[in-house]
Structure formats: structure tokens, C-alpha cells
Enzyme design. Structure first.
Site, short mmCIF file in Angstrom:
data_model
loop_
_atom_site.label_atom_id
_atom_site.label_comp_id
_atom_site.label_asym_id
_atom_site.label_seq_id
_atom_site.Cartn_x
_atom_site.Cartn_y
_atom_site.Cartn_z
N TYR A 66 0.85 -1.19 0.00
CA TYR A 66 0.00 0.00 0.00
C TYR A 66 0.89 1.24 0.00
O TYR A 66 1.50 1.58 1.00
CB TYR A 66 -0.91 0.03 1.22
N PHE A 215 -14.49 -5.11 1.15
CA PHE A 215 -15.50 -4.49 0.28
C PHE A 215 -16.92 -4.74 0.78
O PHE A 215 -17.72 -5.41 0.12
CB PHE A 215 -15.36 -4.99 -1.17
N GLY A 219 -19.74 -4.19 -5.40
CA GLY A 219 -20.41 -5.02 -6.39
C GLY A 219 -21.90 -5.12 -6.28
O GLY A 219 -22.51 -6.04 -6.83
N PHE A 220 -22.55 -4.19 -5.61
CA PHE A 220 -24.01 -4.21 -5.52
C PHE A 220 -24.62 -3.75 -6.84
O PHE A 220 -24.16 -2.78 -7.45
CB PHE A 220 -24.49 -3.27 -4.40
N THR A 221 -25.68 -4.41 -7.29
CA THR A 221 -26.46 -3.92 -8.42
C THR A 221 -27.34 -2.77 -7.94
O THR A 221 -27.56 -2.62 -6.73
CB THR A 221 -27.35 -5.02 -9.00
N LEU A 223 -30.50 -2.57 -8.00
CA LEU A 223 -31.63 -3.14 -7.28
C LEU A 223 -31.22 -3.55 -5.87
O LEU A 223 -31.95 -3.30 -4.89
CB LEU A 223 -32.20 -4.34 -8.04
#
Length: 290
Positions: A66, A215, A219-221, A223
Site C-alpha cells: 500500500y 469491500f 459489487g451491488f447492483t 436493485l
């Protein structure tokens, strides 16, 4: 395996012989944009680390990749000499290129170098926990980890590492690692919308092995985001608070490492993770991944 903590949501968990708060802190966001270079506000970054310890957090997750080196050096500047209760987990197995990519670096000589670099930049003689980073930026990839994990097990026997774990790993790689040396944690992407590791989490919990999801909102849609926001609105909370609180409820072996470069946001995350979810909330949230 878990015991109540006085101030932080979730209580504590024992990584081998090291007790940590289930609510931890991930230091990745302290580096510059795309996790490269120094932070825009160095004093602010140091303040976040000190605030984390002041809040009672005893588990900080980092990596010498990092920055590179930036977050480890910030941790050392802010917190060294370290409080006796503080445990620092780091990762090896990847480096950085000039484009900001994360090319793998898992040859034995690469791993030995990275372990020594982490020791140097953190100012330690022994690393509490080293996770072997597998796969790539897209996620886990199948394949044997025997040579790489065996190298870390050798370094553990030499007294440079207390405990081992794996990150970005398939269930088969977790099993292979455990056949080589004991592990105390698995660190993978997992959240309300991405629950492919459900069975793995339950097996690890039964064996007293921690699972550290990263995370929590990744990665949520649209909806799925709407469904989460609906529960959050009903609870009068931010969506991230609901996501963190759900993770702590999901299984007692789940340890959180949400990152931030803001002390105010850090305090909000701590408060949010302690949100009380009703059975109706939990049922609605469980439906997000279906």
C-alpha cells in the site's frame, strides 16, 4: 472463542493466541489515490490511526504494497512503540507496478523479501499475522499455493511470523493451506450481495478460524443497493452501517476491517456497526443476494 468487549461492537475474537476486537481498521485508504503515493493530508492520516487506537481497536490491517510502504510507515510514525494490545496484520504476495497494478509476487524469494520489508517498515522483530494474497485484482484464481505458503510456514518456524492466513483464496486453497500449516484467518470479498463464501464461513467458524471480509459495499447492483437503502432508511442509518452491522451478526468469526481516511467517518463506522437489526430487517437483507 469470542468474548464481549466493553466499547466496540461485536466483542473480541482470538487469532491463535492473540485477542483482537472484531471491529478492526483497514489502513489501505491512508495512501494516495489508487493506493499509490503519500496521502494528501499526512497529519489527518496519522490522526485516524491514533483515533482508531483511542477507540479501542486492536486489529489493524495493512500491507507494505500500500503506497508502496506508505501505510506501514504511517502506522509506525503514528503508533510506535505499539500498545501491548495492538495486533497488526499484513499481506504479502503482490507488488505494485508503475501503472498502479498489483502484479503477483509469490516466488519464495519475493515472499522472503516482502516479509523483511514489512518488518522493517513497521519497526517490528516479529509480524503478528501475515496473509498470503492469492488470485488477482479480479478475484480468486484456482491453483496450488503449496510453494508460496510453504515459504511463509518456513519463515514462521524461523520466528519471523506468529500466525498465517490467506487472502483472495478459493475454498480449495484454504484447505490446501491448512494441510501445510495452521491458519488463523481467511480474508476474502464478502458482503450482503456476494455470499459465495457462506459455506466456507460456517466451516471456519466451527474450527475457530476467523473470516475477514473486504469491500462491504462492493459489487451491488442498483436493485440490491435500493433494497439495502430501504432497510437503512427504516432504521434511520446509513447503508454502510447496515452492511457492517449485518456482517457482525452473520457469524461470530467475522472480523471487520473497514477503511477510511477520516476520523469522523471512522467514528461513524464504529457507531454504525453497533446498529440493532430487527428480524424483519435481517430477513429482508438476507434476500438481497437471491
Amino acid at each position: 472463542m469470542s468474548t464481549p468487549a466493553r466499547t466496540l461492537p461485536g466483542g473480541t475474537w482470538t487469532l491463535g493466541d492473540l485477542t483482537v476486537t472484531r471491529f478492526g481498521y483497514g489502513a489501505m485508504q491512508l495512501a494516495g489515490p489508487w493506493v499509490m503515493g503519500p496521502p494528501a493530508d499526512r497529519d489527518g492520516a496519522l490522526a485516524v490511526l491514533r483515533e482508531a487506537v483511542d477507540l479501542g481497536i486492536t486489529h489493524i490491517d495493512t500491507s507494505d504494497a500500500y503506497g508502496p510502504r506508505v501505510t506501514n510507515e504511517l502506522i509506525r510514525e503514528a503508533l510506535h512503540p505499539y500498545p501491548e494490545s495492538l495486533r497488526i496484520a499484513t499481506k504479502v504476495g503482490a507488488t505494485r507496478d508503475e501503472q498502479g497494478g498489483w502484479p503477483p509476487a509469490r516466488r519464495p524469494e519475493d515472499l522472503r523479501r516482502q516479509v523483511h520489508e514489512n518488518l522493517e517498515s513497521l519497526g517490528l522483530d516479529v509480524l503478528d499475522l501475515v496473509n498470503l494474497r492469492l488470485g488477482d485484482a479480479e478475484g480468486p484464481r484456482p491453483g496450488s499455493l503449496a510453494e508460496a505458503f510453504g515459504t511463509l510456514a518456513d519463515l514462521q518456524r524461523q520466528g519471523l511470523i506468529r500466525h498465517l492466513g490467506v487472502s483472495n483464496a478459493t475454498a480449495e486453497q484454504v484447505a490446501e493451506a491448512r494441510s501445510i500449516a495452521p491458519i488463523v484467518c481467511v480474508q476474502n470479498m464478502y458482503n450482503l450481495a456476494h455470499r459465495g463464501d457462506d459455506a466456507l464461513i460456517d466451516r471456519l467458524a466451527a474450527d475457530g478460524v476467523a473470516y475477514v471480509p473486504f469491500f462491504p459495499l462492493g459489487g451491488f447492483t442498483p436493485l440490491q443497493s435500493s433494497a439495502l437503502s430501504a432497510v437503512a432508511a427504516r432504521a434511520g442509518a446509513a447503508p454502510v452501517s447496515v452492511a457492517l452491522a449485518w456482517l457482525l451478526r452473520r457469524s461470530p468469526n467475522i472480523l471487520l476491517i473497514p477503511g477510511t481516511s477520516s476520523t469522523a467517518h471512522l467514528r461513524e463506522n464504529v457507531a454504525g456497526a453497533g446498529l440493532s437489526l430487527s428480524e424483519e430487517d435481517l430477513a429482508e437483507l438476507d434476500g438481497i443476494s437471491r
